[in-house]
Design an enzyme around this catalytic site. Structure first.
Site, PDB file in Angstrom:
ATOM      1  N   ASP A  19      56.252  46.736  44.668  1.00 45.25           N
ATOM      2  CA  ASP A  19      54.951  46.631  44.398  1.00 45.25           C
ATOM      3  C   ASP A  19      54.478  46.111  43.063  1.00 45.25           C
ATOM      4  O   ASP A  19      54.729  46.841  42.145  1.00 45.25           O
ATOM      5  CB  ASP A  19      54.389  48.098  44.740  1.00 45.25           C
ATOM      6  CG  ASP A  19      52.860  48.187  44.648  1.00 45.25           C
ATOM      7  OD1 ASP A  19      52.082  47.206  44.339  1.00 45.25           O
ATOM      8  OD2 ASP A  19      52.401  48.981  45.285  1.00 45.25           O
TER       9      ASP A  19
ATOM     10  N   TYR B 172      52.800  54.926  44.080  1.00 44.36           N
ATOM     11  CA  TYR B 172      51.252  54.723  44.252  1.00 44.36           C
ATOM     12  C   TYR B 172      51.021  55.902  45.305  1.00 44.36           C
ATOM     13  O   TYR B 172      51.879  55.853  46.452  1.00 44.36           O
ATOM     14  CB  TYR B 172      50.847  53.476  44.901  1.00 44.36           C
ATOM     15  CG  TYR B 172      49.548  53.402  45.269  1.00 44.36           C
ATOM     16  CD1 TYR B 172      48.591  53.681  44.578  1.00 44.36           C
ATOM     17  CD2 TYR B 172      49.186  53.414  46.415  1.00 44.36           C
ATOM     18  CE1 TYR B 172      47.235  53.441  44.728  1.00 44.36           C
ATOM     19  CE2 TYR B 172      48.012  53.085  47.181  1.00 44.36           C
ATOM     20  CZ  TYR B 172      46.789  53.264  46.105  1.00 44.36           C
ATOM     21  OH  TYR B 172      45.684  53.351  46.525  1.00 44.36           O
TER      22      TYR B 172
ATOM     23  N   ARG C  15      43.437  36.303  64.679  1.00 45.24           N
ATOM     24  CA  ARG C  15      44.197  37.279  64.187  1.00 45.24           C
ATOM     25  C   ARG C  15      45.810  36.565  63.865  1.00 45.24           C
ATOM     26  O   ARG C  15      46.403  37.087  63.147  1.00 45.24           O
ATOM     27  CB  ARG C  15      44.484  38.157  65.623  1.00 45.24           C
ATOM     28  CG  ARG C  15      45.623  39.139  65.001  1.00 45.24           C
ATOM     29  CD  ARG C  15      45.572  40.842  65.830  1.00 45.24           C
ATOM     30  NE  ARG C  15      44.927  40.473  66.948  1.00 45.24           N
ATOM     31  CZ  ARG C  15      45.768  40.021  68.124  1.00 45.24           C
ATOM     32  NH1 ARG C  15      46.882  39.784  68.050  1.00 45.24           N
ATOM     33  NH2 ARG C  15      45.081  40.040  69.569  1.00 45.24           N
TER      34      ARG C  15
ATOM     35  N   LYS D  90      43.097  44.478  43.401  1.00 46.94           N
ATOM     36  CA  LYS D  90      43.365  44.791  42.100  1.00 46.94           C
ATOM     37  C   LYS D  90      43.195  43.595  41.186  1.00 46.94           C
ATOM     38  O   LYS D  90      42.124  42.742  41.443  1.00 46.94           O
ATOM     39  CB  LYS D  90      44.628  45.558  41.616  1.00 46.94           C
ATOM     40  CG  LYS D  90      44.543  46.585  42.799  1.00 46.94           C
ATOM     41  CD  LYS D  90      43.847  47.905  42.485  1.00 46.94           C
ATOM     42  CE  LYS D  90      43.524  48.785  43.539  1.00 46.94           C
ATOM     43  NZ  LYS D  90      44.814  49.452  43.937  1.00 46.94           N
TER      44      LYS D  90
HETATM   45  C1  LIG Z   1      45.459  50.130  44.942  1.00 43.25           C
HETATM   46  C2  LIG Z   1      47.166  49.985  45.174  1.00 43.25           C
HETATM   47  C3  LIG Z   1      47.585  50.091  46.422  1.00 43.25           C
HETATM   48  C4  LIG Z   1      46.835  50.068  47.751  1.00 43.25           C
HETATM   49  O1  LIG Z   1      45.897  49.014  47.825  1.00 43.25           O
HETATM   50  P1  LIG Z   1      44.607  49.028  48.692  1.00 43.25           P
HETATM   51  O2  LIG Z   1      44.161  47.785  48.439  1.00 43.25           O
HETATM   52  O3  LIG Z   1      43.751  49.966  48.076  1.00 43.25           O
HETATM   53  O4  LIG Z   1      44.998  49.462  50.061  1.00 43.25           O
HETATM   54  C5  LIG Z   1      49.076  49.936  46.624  1.00 43.25           C
HETATM   55  N1  LIG Z   1      49.906  49.767  45.483  1.00 43.25           N
HETATM   56  C6  LIG Z   1      49.389  49.807  44.012  1.00 43.25           C
HETATM   57  C7  LIG Z   1      49.980  50.124  42.978  1.00 43.25           C
HETATM   58  C8  LIG Z   1      47.998  50.056  43.980  1.00 43.25           C
HETATM   59  O5  LIG Z   1      47.300  50.114  42.923  1.00 43.25           O
END
Ligand SMILES: *Cc1c(COP(=O)(O)O)cnc(C)c1O
Length: 380
Positions: free
Chosen positions: A170, A98, A46, A195
């Site tokens: 982000d 988001y 961890r 992503k």
């Molecule tokens: C998908 C996404 C998230 C969250 O990520 P997860 O891996 O699904 O928890 C946060 N910000 C953006 C812009 C996203 O597209």
């Protein structure tokens, strides 16, 4: 060295014991110690795991950051950053943030006395007006989901800095390949590595990157204290993905640009949202702030909700599904899928209509993707 080279070399040193050119997956929970207080750098997975350290180093190098931290999902990375806040503090967020970020702020953090205001961050004066005595963080996202709106990261980071706020970006949609928020003045970058970084559509993950020693120490403490860490195999998959990130993002963006131009000319399409089109209201900012325009395209189809539903029922290469950034193209109707949890009024305010269709353009040949859309649009 340039990011393309760093992505392939940093962290990926061959295994010292065997010469294995790809480091092994350290699928272990704990580590044998040579004596009390005599560990070899790892004590418990961890707190630290070599597969995770490799990915953290690699992602930091690609982002041009000093430090990286990896998590089980994008949301756990976001949570780890929000945990920097004290009860009684206030966060400014984009109105089109988001959905998961909206949900955790509105339905989790609010219960602990942390308030968020959701403002139009494209309007710098509106952000300035929203700053209160207890504001501690400015959260940004650019381009946004699903309308691909931008905000001026450099100007907003400067404003935040002058007011003593931490700026978080982000950067999931653009990736470090197309946009470098730390160089534009942001303090922390977060990615849903699920992503583009991973994106063979087979792994979930999140990452935080920073150059700030103090923030890193606090984020690392929280990572271990909360424990939403990424498992070694998932780290290995993501580290593999990083090596081709630049190539994939550039090609997917080129494909998306072709698709966006095609859609803009189609008689059944009312409006296309893509930062690479001169018709995008923030095209100039996109040119200044980004090195390419990304692989997300959204558009409004003529007709009503049933027209959009017909369209997505008839694409063959674009699979109907949530998520984005993958090698395989996806289509969704934000109002019914990714943004279904918003109230209809909130959706209307955000400009997310029932006829809006979102595409995540993959690595298929762009002409095949366009032919797929031609056939599907014919059914509308
Ligand atoms: C998908 C996404 C998230 C969250 O990520 P997860 O891996 O699904 O928890 C946060 N910000 C953006 C812009 C996203 O597209």
């Amino acid at each position: 060295m340039r990011p393309e080279t760093l992505a392939i070399h940093v962290g990926h040193e061959p295994d010292a014991a065997t010469g294995s050119i790809v480091p092994p997956i350290y699928q272990t929970s704990t580590y044998v110690q040579d004596g009390i207080g005599q560990d070899r750098g790892f004590v418990y997975s961890r707190t630290g795991n070599p597969s995770r350290s490799l990915l953290e180093k690699s992602l930091a190098a690609v982002e041009g950051a000093k430090y990286g931290l990896c998590f089980a999902s994008g949301m756990s990375a976001i949570n780890n950053i929000l945990l920097l806040l004290e009860s009684g503090s206030h966060v400014i967020c984009p109105a089109s943030v988001y959905g998961g970020t909206f949900r955790i702020l509105e339905f989790v953090y609010k219960r602990f006395g942390i308030e968020a205001d959701f403002v139009d961050v494209a309007d710098i004066a509106a952000v300035e007006r929203a700053i209160r005595a207890n504001t501690r963080m400015l959260w940004l996202e650019s381009p946004t989901n699903p309308l691909l709106g931008l905000c001026d990261i450099e100007a907003l980071s400067a404003l935040a800095r002058s007011k003593g706020l931490t700026t978080v970006v982000d950067n999931t949609f653009a990736t470090a390949v197309l946009q470098r928020p730390l160089e534009l003045g942001a303090d922390i970058v977060i990615h849903s590595t699920t992503k583009y970084i991973g994106d063979h559509l087979d792994v979930l993950g999140g990452a935080c990157l920073t150059n700030d020693d103090g923030l890193y120490e606090r984020l690392r403490f929280l990572q271990n204290a909360v424990g939403a860490v990424q498992g070694p195999f998932d780290c290995w998959l993501l580290a593999r993905g990083v090596k081709t990130l630049s190539l994939r993002v550039k090609q997917q963006s080129a494909n998306a640009e072709k698709v966006a131009r095609f859609l803009e000319e189609h008689p059944k399409v009312r409006r296309v949202h893509y930062p690479g089109l001169p018709s995008h209201p923030q095209h100039q900012l996109a040119r200044k702030q980004m090195k390419g325009f990304g692989a997300m395209v959204s558009f409004e189809v003529n007709g009503d909700a049933s027209s959009a539903q017909k369209l997505v029922a008839h694409t063959k290469l674009f699979a109907l599904g949530e998520s984005l950034g993958g090698v395989r193209s996806l289509v969704c109707i934000p109002a019914k899928q990714t943004h279904a949890s918003m109230t209809p009024e909130a959706r209307e305010r955000a400009g997310i209509s029932d006829t809006l269709v979102r595409l995540s353009v993959g690595l298929e040949h762009p002409d095949d993707l366009i032919e797929d859309l031609v056939a599907a649009l014919d059914t509308v």
